[in-house]
Scaffold this motif. Sequence first.
Motif, short mmCIF file in Angstrom:
data_model
loop_
_atom_site.label_atom_id
_atom_site.label_comp_id
_atom_site.label_asym_id
_atom_site.label_seq_id
_atom_site.Cartn_x
_atom_site.Cartn_y
_atom_site.Cartn_z
N ARG A 143 0.80 -1.23 0.00
CA ARG A 143 0.00 0.00 0.00
C ARG A 143 0.84 1.28 0.00
O ARG A 143 0.30 2.36 -0.26
N LEU A 182 2.07 3.03 2.45
CA LEU A 182 1.56 3.98 3.43
C LEU A 182 2.59 4.40 4.48
O LEU A 182 2.34 5.36 5.23
N THR A 213 3.69 7.65 9.53
CA THR A 213 2.99 7.85 8.27
C THR A 213 2.49 9.29 8.19
O THR A 213 2.65 10.07 9.14
N SER A 214 1.88 9.65 7.09
CA SER A 214 1.33 11.00 6.96
C SER A 214 0.08 11.10 7.83
O SER A 214 -0.63 10.11 8.04
N SER A 225 -2.99 9.58 6.33
CA SER A 225 -3.07 8.12 6.23
C SER A 225 -3.10 7.43 7.59
O SER A 225 -3.22 6.21 7.66
N GLN A 236 -6.01 5.03 8.60
CA GLN A 236 -5.99 3.82 7.78
C GLN A 236 -4.91 2.87 8.25
O GLN A 236 -5.13 1.65 8.35
#
Length: 429
Positions: free
Chosen positions: A295, A297, A320-321, A324, A327
Amino acid sequence: MITEQLLGEGSSVYRSVLPSGIRVISETMPGLESETVGIWVDSGSRDEAPTAAGSTHFLEHMLFKGTPQRSARRIAEEFDRTGGESNAVTAKEYTCYFSRCLVDDVDHITALLWDMVLHSTLDAREFERERGVILEELAMSADDPGEVLYDAFDEFVYAGHPLGRPVGARKEQIRALDHRTLLDHYAHDYVGPRLVFAAAGGAEHSAVVEMVARATADLPELSSAPGAGLRPVRTPPEFHGGVHTVVKDTEQQGIILGMPGLPEADDERFTMTVLYSLLGGGMSSRLFQEIREERGLAYSVHCIASTHADSGQFGIYAGTSPASAQQVIDLCAAELDRLATTVPGRDEVEAIVSQVAGSTVLGLESSAARMNRLARAELYGRPLQTPSELIDRVRAVTPEQVTALAERLAAGPRALVTCGPGAGFELPG
């Protein structure tokens, strides 16, 4: 003095107890020209009284500041002359002063370490100077989002318990710490029954014991101070679940999804090693493949674990960002839940077992790793095992045991702690 051979007939691991109560445990590694030695103090930041928070780490700094025989500069020069390495570490349940050197230098380094540990002057002026150094160290940690995240996680899940405090304490606690508190800490904890000398490398045990006995000859015998140095009773912590967010101006959102784990000496630690590696221990792990490879991510996603005498943590870390993050949180929880409900294939587990067995053997080729293993076994009352016995225990782990442990972990309270610019994240239902 009492000496016993550990790991059975023919092994090169011995343990001796000196009249002062100091425990000496060492392993001879034939053909090695180096030695790693360490003095371990059976006392960490969780053992501090609230008014003494930070004193364990402060004391670690101060022991490099001089003794009646050696100035701080001379201590540094003597370590440097050996061409090896030396350092110290403060943890939540122990403190360690260690060095790696040539076998020919072990006697000198042993004497130097014991002089620091037993005869530190703890000068009041040096204490005030070092206060500034430690405040700068804490400031550096506060600028590191990873450090902030891990400290925030401990503080949240162990709220109100000494294990929830940062090892170095808070700035205001360091500013308030007085010199007398440090002196009292030193007098109470740095005594024979709470000290372990661990060594691994080319030196023979009998020679190591002679060096330690010579360097500590001025200590009183244990019988002359009954009860001295006994560890205070440790109250097990309660793990608190829920969600906690630290808002910080960073590019990434750091995430820890955690839950209660295993104590240091728990017999299921071999199953945990396999579960850890299968779920998030390397590039072939489920989390790495799902979240990074398939993905895209996160750059970093992996399992984390910490163990204490009476408790432990298990969790998943990801960076992660902010967009994101939810998720990624959902995917991490889903992978754990899948492992808790569906027994993994035998081929998958056998591949992980081979990986763990290989890393175990490679890791134990280091004298530092062996020294650490000896000391931790002694401090935590964990039975020592030969490398082949360790590998056999790992190879005996079954897919069903992995799922049973995953189910136990997944059933416990869960905590979600994040650090970054985002907020409003939720624990998956």
